[in-house]
Design an enzyme around this catalytic site. Structure first.
Site, PDB file in Angstrom:
ATOM      1  N   ASP A 148       6.615  24.973  70.184  1.00 11.16           N
ATOM      2  CA  ASP A 148       5.225  25.430  70.023  1.00 11.16           C
ATOM      3  C   ASP A 148       5.158  26.581  69.016  1.00 11.16           C
ATOM      4  O   ASP A 148       5.807  27.620  69.209  1.00 11.16           O
ATOM      5  CB  ASP A 148       4.656  25.908  71.367  1.00 11.16           C
ATOM      6  CG  ASP A 148       4.321  24.761  72.314  1.00 11.16           C
ATOM      7  OD1 ASP A 148       4.449  23.594  71.913  1.00 11.16           O
ATOM      8  OD2 ASP A 148       3.912  25.054  73.458  1.00 11.16           O
TER       9      ASP A 148
ATOM     10  N   LEU B   4     -10.435  21.217  87.527  1.00 11.87           N
ATOM     11  CA  LEU B   4     -11.816  21.378  87.049  1.00 11.87           C
ATOM     12  C   LEU B   4     -12.033  22.741  86.397  1.00 11.87           C
ATOM     13  O   LEU B   4     -13.122  23.316  86.482  1.00 11.87           O
ATOM     14  CB  LEU B   4     -12.772  21.201  88.233  1.00 11.87           C
ATOM     15  CG  LEU B   4     -12.679  19.855  88.981  1.00 11.87           C
ATOM     16  CD1 LEU B   4     -13.331  19.946  90.356  1.00 11.87           C
ATOM     17  CD2 LEU B   4     -13.321  18.744  88.161  1.00 11.87           C
ATOM     18  N   GLY B   5     -11.007  23.314  85.782  1.00 13.03           N
ATOM     19  CA  GLY B   5     -11.135  24.617  85.120  1.00 13.03           C
ATOM     20  C   GLY B   5     -11.521  25.695  86.114  1.00 13.03           C
ATOM     21  O   GLY B   5     -10.945  25.796  87.196  1.00 13.03           O
TER      22      GLY B   5
ATOM     23  N   GLY C  27     -12.013  25.110  89.896  1.00 17.67           N
ATOM     24  CA  GLY C  27     -10.899  24.837  90.804  1.00 17.67           C
ATOM     25  C   GLY C  27     -10.283  23.464  90.625  1.00 17.67           C
ATOM     26  O   GLY C  27     -10.206  22.948  89.505  1.00 17.67           O
TER      27      GLY C  27
ATOM     28  N   ASP D  61      -4.077  33.386  77.751  1.00 19.22           N
ATOM     29  CA  ASP D  61      -3.680  32.155  77.053  1.00 19.22           C
ATOM     30  C   ASP D  61      -3.714  30.995  78.053  1.00 19.22           C
ATOM     31  O   ASP D  61      -2.945  30.982  79.012  1.00 19.22           O
ATOM     32  CB  ASP D  61      -2.249  32.364  76.508  1.00 19.22           C
ATOM     33  CG  ASP D  61      -1.706  31.145  75.775  1.00 19.22           C
ATOM     34  OD1 ASP D  61      -2.415  30.134  75.685  1.00 19.22           O
ATOM     35  OD2 ASP D  61      -0.560  31.226  75.290  1.00 19.22           O
TER      36      ASP D  61
ATOM     37  N   THR E 234      -2.898  27.942  77.467  1.00 20.51           N
ATOM     38  CA  THR E 234      -1.923  26.880  77.164  1.00 20.51           C
ATOM     39  C   THR E 234      -0.965  26.671  78.331  1.00 20.51           C
ATOM     40  O   THR E 234      -0.369  27.620  78.833  1.00 20.51           O
ATOM     41  CB  THR E 234      -1.101  27.249  75.909  1.00 20.51           C
ATOM     42  OG1 THR E 234      -1.983  27.686  74.888  1.00 20.51           O
ATOM     43  CG2 THR E 234      -0.284  26.058  75.421  1.00 20.51           C
TER      44      THR E 234
ATOM     45  N   GLY F 107      -2.423  23.557  82.878  1.00 16.64           N
ATOM     46  CA  GLY F 107      -2.399  22.250  83.541  1.00 16.64           C
ATOM     47  C   GLY F 107      -0.977  21.838  83.888  1.00 16.64           C
ATOM     48  O   GLY F 107      -0.724  21.219  84.934  1.00 16.64           O
ATOM     49  N   ASP F 108      -0.051  22.180  83.022  1.00 20.04           N
ATOM     50  CA  ASP F 108       1.359  21.817  83.273  1.00 20.04           C
ATOM     51  C   ASP F 108       1.925  22.603  84.460  1.00 20.04           C
ATOM     52  O   ASP F 108       2.661  22.059  85.283  1.00 20.04           O
ATOM     53  CB  ASP F 108       2.205  22.081  82.028  1.00 20.04           C
ATOM     54  CG  ASP F 108       1.701  21.291  80.828  1.00 20.04           C
ATOM     55  OD1 ASP F 108       1.184  20.184  81.042  1.00 20.04           O
ATOM     56  OD2 ASP F 108       1.809  21.787  79.699  1.00 20.04           O
TER      57      ASP F 108
HETATM   58  O1  RIB Z   1       0.036  21.495  77.687  1.00 21.79           O
HETATM   59  C1  RIB Z   1       0.460  22.404  76.719  1.00 21.79           C
HETATM   60  C2  RIB Z   1       1.386  21.733  75.755  1.00 21.79           C
HETATM   61  O2  RIB Z   1       0.692  20.755  75.030  1.00 21.79           O
HETATM   62  C3  RIB Z   1       1.970  22.659  74.729  1.00 21.79           C
HETATM   63  O3  RIB Z   1       3.165  23.273  75.160  1.00 21.79           O
HETATM   64  C4  RIB Z   1       2.122  21.781  73.509  1.00 21.79           C
HETATM   65  O4  RIB Z   1       3.436  21.553  73.128  1.00 21.79           O
HETATM   66  C5  RIB Z   1       1.391  20.492  73.846  1.00 21.79           C
HETATM   67  O5  RIB Z   1       2.245  19.452  74.117  1.00 21.79           O
END
Ligand code: RIB
Length: 289
Positions: free
Chosen positions: A14, A214-215, A218, A240, A242, A245-246
């Site tokens: 990233d 749902l951001g 919740g 941030d 990013t 969700g993961d």
């Molecule tokens: O969900 C975030 C990820 O989406 C980032 O780390 C980026 O690499 C993309 O795959």
């Protein structure tokens, strides 16, 4: 024996730029900061699984420039025996983070798109029937993985992110768990509004446990008429978003696989997601450094 989550997932490098506001067409913008982080929805979710105390094997492909990602995963106790090196460069993402902590992301699949069916078969060969398969939509052969894993009697979880037309062609009705965000749920259900989305998705996938984020509204879990809701956890300033969700998917699954308890899994996932957005980078571990 303890179940392992076999994560067929992407690994990205990233490239993260903090900006005043997202770049507009025709504009050249100087970023305030630039940092490189490990990323990819697959890698982020593998990290989240082991941070939540789960066992994880990461299956996928990197380029020669991605050995450091493999070393990092291994150092966290993730099995990387099925993470192989391609002649393609490692997948990467260009990520802008604006002042509100929102992101705009471009990815290049690179090595993530070179996983072959024989590699998938090889990774599934040694699995135990208690193992779980996890897939996101950043690698190739998603349908093949679902079909082969189900043939072997494994439970399969799919995070349909990032959603595209190919998702519709996957055998989604065979899934045990389906993770969606609101936009993905709208697209897949062809409707809007939580109640309508649940109605449409549960009709289409009656044997699948649905988990929808749902951001700031919740998240929820729905299966066979039972709906559980989880409020979003307030973190104050969002730095941030990013990987939020993961963090959610990895934490939910790690807990759910061990206990089968969706209520607690939702709460743990919401807390991990909140921690993720309060720091920079896509994984909680690296945000601490
Ligand atoms: O969900 C975030 C990820 O989406 C980032 O780390 C980026 O690499 C993309 O795959």
């Amino acid at each position: 024996m303890r179940p392992t989550i076999i994560n067929f997932g992407s690994c990205n490098i990233d490239h993260v730029y903090t900006v005043e506001a997202f770049v507009s067409p025709g504009e050249t913008l100087s970023s305030r900061t630039y940092q490189t982080f490990p990323g990819g929805k697959g890698l982020n979710q593998s990290v989240a699984i082991v941070q939540a105390g789960g066992a994880c094997s990461h299956v996928g492909r990197i380029g020669q420039d991605g050995e450091w990602l493999k070393n990092m995963l291994r150092s966290l106790g993730i099995n990387t025996d099925f993470l192989t090196v391609s002649t393609e460069p490692t997948g990467h993402a260009i990520i802008q983070i604006n002042q509100e902590g929102e992101n705009a992301i471009i990815t290049h699949g690179g090595a993530n798109h070179t996983i072959t069916q024989s590699e998938i078969d090889f990774a599934l060969e040694g699995t135990k029937e208690t193992d779980f398969v996890l897939i996101q939509n950043e690698i190739k052969n998603v349908s093949y993985i679902i079909e082969r894993a189900k043939t072997k009697g494994l439970q399969v979880a799919f995070n349909a992110a990032p959603i595209n037309k190919a998702v519709e062609d996957c055998p989604l009705e065979a899934l045990d768990l389906l993770f969606l965000n609101e936009i993905e749920a709208e697209q897949l259900s062809g409707t809007t509004g939580t109640a309508e989305m649940i109605r449409a998705l549960s009709k289409r996938f009656p044997e699948t446990k649905l988990i929808i984020t749902l951001g700031d509204e919740g998240s929820l879990y729905h299966f066979k008429g039972e709906t559980l809701k989880q409020i979003a956890i307030d973190v104050g300033q969002i730095i941030d978003t990013t990987g939020a969700g993961d963090a959610f998917v990895g934490n939910f699954l790690a807990y759910f696989v061990e206990t089968g308890r969706p209520r607690e899994a939702l709460t743990i996932a919401a807390k991990a997601s909140a921690k993720c957005i309060s720091r920079r980078g896509a994984t909680n571990l690296l945000k601490n450094v």
